[in-house]
Motif scaffolding. Sequence first.
Motif, PDB file in Angstrom:
ATOM      1  N   ALA A  20     -17.619   9.599  26.240  1.00 46.99           N
ATOM      2  CA  ALA A  20     -17.317   9.417  24.810  1.00 46.99           C
ATOM      3  C   ALA A  20     -16.857   7.986  24.549  1.00 46.99           C
ATOM      4  O   ALA A  20     -15.769   7.735  24.039  1.00 46.99           O
ATOM      5  N   THR A  21     -17.721   7.041  24.930  1.00 46.31           N
ATOM      6  CA  THR A  21     -17.453   5.624  24.656  1.00 46.31           C
ATOM      7  C   THR A  21     -18.103   5.313  23.301  1.00 46.31           C
ATOM      8  O   THR A  21     -18.715   6.193  22.697  1.00 46.31           O
ATOM      9  N   THR A  70     -19.714  15.326  25.179  1.00 49.45           N
ATOM     10  CA  THR A  70     -19.191  13.989  25.506  1.00 49.45           C
ATOM     11  C   THR A  70     -17.747  14.175  25.993  1.00 49.45           C
ATOM     12  O   THR A  70     -17.046  15.074  25.551  1.00 49.45           O
ATOM     13  N   VAL A  71     -17.360  13.325  26.932  1.00 54.05           N
ATOM     14  CA  VAL A  71     -16.026  13.420  27.537  1.00 54.05           C
ATOM     15  C   VAL A  71     -15.400  12.032  27.511  1.00 54.05           C
ATOM     16  O   VAL A  71     -16.059  11.043  27.855  1.00 54.05           O
ATOM     17  N   ARG A  72     -14.149  11.978  27.107  1.00 54.99           N
ATOM     18  CA  ARG A  72     -13.502  10.671  26.987  1.00 54.99           C
ATOM     19  C   ARG A  72     -13.230  10.028  28.356  1.00 54.99           C
ATOM     20  O   ARG A  72     -12.931  10.732  29.310  1.00 54.99           O
ATOM     21  N   PRO A  73     -13.313   8.696  28.409  1.00 59.69           N
ATOM     22  CA  PRO A  73     -12.995   8.019  29.666  1.00 59.69           C
ATOM     23  C   PRO A  73     -11.563   8.342  30.089  1.00 59.69           C
ATOM     24  O   PRO A  73     -10.680   8.479  29.247  1.00 59.69           O
ATOM     25  N   LYS A 102      -6.465   6.125  23.361  1.00 62.18           N
ATOM     26  CA  LYS A 102      -7.064   6.184  24.695  1.00 62.18           C
ATOM     27  C   LYS A 102      -6.349   7.184  25.592  1.00 62.18           C
ATOM     28  O   LYS A 102      -5.166   7.444  25.406  1.00 62.18           O
ATOM     29  N   THR A 103      -7.082   7.708  26.553  1.00 58.79           N
ATOM     30  CA  THR A 103      -6.484   8.582  27.562  1.00 58.79           C
ATOM     31  C   THR A 103      -6.167   7.717  28.762  1.00 58.79           C
ATOM     32  O   THR A 103      -7.043   7.026  29.283  1.00 58.79           O
TER      33      THR A 103
END
Length: 337
Positions: free
Chosen positions: A102-103, A162-165, A266-267
Amino acid sequence: MDKNQYKGIYVFAEQRGGVIQNVAFELIGKASELAEGIKEEVTAILLGYQVEGLAQQLIAAGADKVLVVDDECLKDYITEPYAQAIVHIVNTRKPEIVLIGATTIGRDLGPRLSARLCTGLTADCTSLDIDEDRNLLMTRPAFGGNLMATIICKEHRPQMSTVRPGVMHRKEIDPSRKGEIEKVEVPFDRSKFAVRLIKREVETKNLIDITEANVLISGGRGVGTGDGFDKLRKLAKTINAEVSSSRAMVDAGIMPHERQVGQTGKTVRPDLYFACGISGAIQHLAGMEESDFIIAINKDKFAPIFQVSDMGIVGDVHKIIPILTEKIEALHNKKKA
Ligand SMILES: Cc1cc2nc3c(=O)[nH]c(=O)nc-3n(C[C@H](O)[C@H](O)[C@H](O)COP(=O)(O)OP(=O)(O)OC[C@H]3O[C@@H](n4cnc5c(N)ncnc54)[C@H](O)[C@@H]3O)c2cc1C
């Protein structure tokens, strides 16, 4: 639709300027774990120009196979050529699951693919699993982060997410790992390429991305709009840390959005996370609770942040931060002497 035709887990291996993005390795790590449970293979999709040399990195990270589309039109990310390449791969190979980071690129690409492939897309997932019917259980925050919703895509394939960084864990790199690298020719319809990249300007940044930092000193509303953040920066300098913040301070115009930790920021997963004057709202915790060690400083001993912290200091951040800085500086000086 015959769901049995669809096999394997595919990961979009995002690269920028010939550098594979961390999120691709993280997704391969997660995909390997999921693939093991359903006895399938992990395939990475690598798009770009003169990028074939990067494929082995993806195998070393856990991919069983890498499909490489090498074409000058894929040199820089532009939605149409990238979408055409992946749609071609999905239509000809029929993967059961497609995972995308998920960029900014993934967030642009994902919806375009799901529309063209007539399947669903669950954006910004924080956890993934597979049930006994091979449905991908895609969990993400819903209703402003107040509850976690698990979404399935029962009727359509592939199942896309989608998956976040920073959310998934990468596997240990094994450079000796063997896998298959296959070049794929895509019949591009170049008449549809309506966008051309004319110029590229890279913003020069002196600061490290907060997702890469080992130590983060994060400030919230309790740090205030005065010189509070200067105190945090001073402490950061003594321990080689980066400064981040809660959304409250981004909304207040004190910190830029790229330094925001949390659901809409952000994570992060640093070795050490200082939460200074941060209450610990669920949307903030979503971005930092996986940090290895959390030190919270808050004047309210009932602040929810203390429930996730490994060490808590109840007190005024404006007094505690300068004392900490002073003590650490004294230690440094003692070492030098
Ligand atoms: C859809 C949605 C998405 C969101 N996304 C995010 C996100 O990505 N990231 C995020 O952070 N938030 C996010 N939020 C906002 C979130 O709900 C909180 O409002 C926010 O995190 C609060 O920030 P804070 O902890 O800095 O402020 P507050 O909640 O106001 O907490 C301030 C804390 O500082 C303490 N304090 C005050 N003075 C001092 C002092 N002198 N010394 C020590 N402690 C002191 C107080 O006791 C309090 O606990 C989101 C909200 C929504 C609805």
